[in-house]
Design an enzyme around this catalytic site. Structure first.
Site, short mmCIF file in Angstrom:
data_model
loop_
_atom_site.label_atom_id
_atom_site.label_comp_id
_atom_site.label_asym_id
_atom_site.label_seq_id
_atom_site.Cartn_x
_atom_site.Cartn_y
_atom_site.Cartn_z
N GLU A 42 0.84 -1.19 0.00
CA GLU A 42 0.00 0.00 0.00
C GLU A 42 0.88 1.24 0.00
O GLU A 42 1.58 1.52 0.97
CB GLU A 42 -0.90 0.00 1.25
N LYS A 134 -10.22 -2.02 7.90
CA LYS A 134 -8.97 -1.76 8.61
C LYS A 134 -9.28 -1.16 9.97
O LYS A 134 -9.95 -0.14 10.06
CB LYS A 134 -8.11 -0.78 7.79
#
Length: 212
Positions: A42, A134
């Site tokens: 990411e 998340k």
């Protein structure tokens, strides 16, 4: 929704979020991480030139590397990252345009990970269609919190982020996380600046080993 992100996470149980003031060779970084066993990377909008970095990885990196964009706060950012080749999007929380971000991601065939902390936010994220949630900052709640969340949300793919390291990563997995997010414990900004790719590979391999 099946996606390269979810499939790879189920195998590797880890992804890396990269925060750096600059990133001169994102392809070399991703290959270094993959060599250590972490294929999901990411890159975030807090790094200058995010869309160009994603485009470089998308065009030149090995096919098994899953590149995504993080700190996505708007539908415009989502579209730009997806156009560059991002295969998943991550938000730090639930921004006002969260529904549009999910819609943009799914229209492009990408996975979307929405950020949350409380049970209400987890419920909101799943109702918006998030492929995974998340939990951030994970250091504030600890692994036991994930065991508590499994009760009402047994089918939700939960990913801790923030404060996850070799000492606690396996505990988060045992508590029900589908994968864990590594940060500076694997990718130190100084290692990126000095192109110390072998060190990053070593860090990634050590982090993966700690998950077993």
């Amino acid at each position: 929704m099946s996606s390269p992100l979810i499939d790879t996470l189920q195998d590797d149980q880890a992804l890396v979020v990269v925060r750096a003031s600059r990133l001169d060779d994102p392809v070399a970084l991703c290959h270094a991480l993959a060599a250590g066993g972490i294929r999901t990377v990411e890159l975030t909008y807090t790094t200058p030139g995010l869309t160009d970095l994603v485009a470089q990885v998308s065009a030149r990196a090995d096919d098994d590397i899953v590149i995504g964009a993080g700190t996505v706060l708007s539908a415009d950012q989502a579209r730009a990252a997806l156009t560059a080749g991002a295969r998943f999007l991550v938000t730090p929380g639930l921004p006002p345009e969260a529904a549009e971000i999910v819609a943009e991601g799914h229209a492009a065939g990408a996975a979307v990970v929405l950020g949350a902390l409380t049970p209400t936010e987890v419920l909101t994220a799943t109702s918006l269609g998030a492929d995974a949630v998340k939990i951030f900052p994970a250091r504030a709640v600890g692994p036991r919190y994930f065991s508590d969340l499994r009760g009402p949300f047994p089918e939700v793919a939960l990913i801790p982020s923030g404060g996850v390291d070799e000492d606690n990563a396996a505990e988060f997995l045992r508590a029900g996380a589908v994968a864990v997010t590594a940060g500076t414990s694997v990718v130190q900004p100084a290692d990126v600046d000095e192109a110390r790719w072998e060190q990053i590979t070593t860090n990634a391999a050590r982090f993966r080993a700690a998950l077993r």
